[in-house]
Design a protein around this motif. Structure first.
Motif, PDB file in Angstrom:
ATOM      1  N   PRO A   1      31.644  12.875  53.986  1.00  0.00           N
ATOM      2  CA  PRO A   1      31.821  11.962  52.853  1.00  0.00           C
ATOM      3  C   PRO A   1      32.454  12.583  51.613  1.00  0.00           C
ATOM      4  O   PRO A   1      33.233  11.925  50.923  1.00  0.00           O
ATOM      5  N   ASP A   2      32.162  13.845  51.313  1.00  0.00           N
ATOM      6  CA  ASP A   2      32.760  14.433  50.110  1.00  0.00           C
ATOM      7  C   ASP A   2      34.210  14.862  50.323  1.00  0.00           C
ATOM      8  O   ASP A   2      34.866  15.319  49.395  1.00  0.00           O
ATOM      9  N   HIS A   3      34.741  14.679  51.516  1.00  0.00           N
ATOM     10  CA  HIS A   3      36.163  14.904  51.778  1.00  0.00           C
ATOM     11  C   HIS A   3      36.940  13.593  51.728  1.00  0.00           C
ATOM     12  O   HIS A   3      38.157  13.589  51.888  1.00  0.00           O
ATOM     13  N   GLU A   4      36.247  12.497  51.528  1.00  0.00           N
ATOM     14  CA  GLU A   4      36.859  11.168  51.560  1.00  0.00           C
ATOM     15  C   GLU A   4      36.964  10.593  50.151  1.00  0.00           C
ATOM     16  O   GLU A   4      36.081  10.784  49.326  1.00  0.00           O
ATOM     17  N   GLN A   5      38.063   9.883  49.915  1.00  0.00           N
ATOM     18  CA  GLN A   5      38.317   9.317  48.594  1.00  0.00           C
ATOM     19  C   GLN A   5      38.986   7.965  48.771  1.00  0.00           C
ATOM     20  O   GLN A   5      39.914   7.830  49.566  1.00  0.00           O
ATOM     21  N   ALA A   6      38.524   6.959  48.037  1.00  0.00           N
ATOM     22  CA  ALA A   6      39.151   5.636  48.072  1.00  0.00           C
ATOM     23  C   ALA A   6      40.352   5.645  47.126  1.00  0.00           C
ATOM     24  O   ALA A   6      40.216   5.973  45.952  1.00  0.00           O
ATOM     25  N   LEU A   7      41.519   5.328  47.672  1.00  0.00           N
ATOM     26  CA  LEU A   7      42.754   5.257  46.896  1.00  0.00           C
ATOM     27  C   LEU A   7      43.445   3.932  47.167  1.00  0.00           C
ATOM     28  O   LEU A   7      43.315   3.378  48.258  1.00  0.00           O
ATOM     29  N   THR A   8      44.227   3.466  46.203  1.00  0.00           N
ATOM     30  CA  THR A   8      45.050   2.294  46.471  1.00  0.00           C
ATOM     31  C   THR A   8      46.064   2.677  47.543  1.00  0.00           C
ATOM     32  O   THR A   8      46.348   3.857  47.757  1.00  0.00           O
ATOM     33  N   ARG A   9      46.608   1.696  48.204  1.00  0.00           N
ATOM     34  CA  ARG A   9      47.589   1.961  49.259  1.00  0.00           C
ATOM     35  C   ARG A   9      48.764   2.782  48.710  1.00  0.00           C
ATOM     36  O   ARG A   9      49.217   3.742  49.327  1.00  0.00           O
ATOM     37  N   ARG A  10      49.245   2.398  47.527  1.00  0.00           N
ATOM     38  CA  ARG A  10      50.376   3.115  46.925  1.00  0.00           C
ATOM     39  C   ARG A  10      50.023   4.576  46.627  1.00  0.00           C
ATOM     40  O   ARG A  10      50.783   5.491  46.943  1.00  0.00           O
TER      41      ARG A  10
END
Length: 109
Positions: free
Chosen positions: A84-93
């Protein structure tokens, strides 16, 4: 890692059967999914009667719902990683830009 959810310990135990720690040189070792993967190399599983990409499931259990219009970016750039700490929510762009910059930096090495 996801003790805040009532079913998390059972799920964590289940997921941990398919995870091994692997150091690829990121800040902390990846949790590499050793279970089923799709043709693109992303870990897959079923949970709650529904299909999941494992990195999206672990992000959701750890952080809550993925914001609308966002994708999950692997900071470590490893598709099988579900830490989980390697994952980040980003916009598609933003996700496309970060991925492009990473690929360019790799090509220039």
């Amino acid at each position: 890692w996801c003790d805040s959810m009532p079913h998390s310990r059972v799920l964590a135990r289940e997921i941990s059967r398919y995870v091994r720690e692997r150091d690829w040189g990121y800040r902390t070792p990846c949790w590499e999914w050793t279970g089923p993967v799709n043709a693109s190399g992303y870990g897959t599983t079923t949970y709650g009667g529904r299909f999941w990409y494992v990195h999206r499931l672990t992000y959701t259990l750890h952080n809550g719902t993925i914001p609308k219009g966002h994708e999950i970016h692997h900071r470590c750039h490893r598709r099988r990683c579900c830490r989980p700490d390697h994952e980040q929510a980003l916009t598609r762009r933003a996700h496309k830009i970060v991925t492009l910059l990473y690929r360019l930096s790799r090509a220039l090495k």
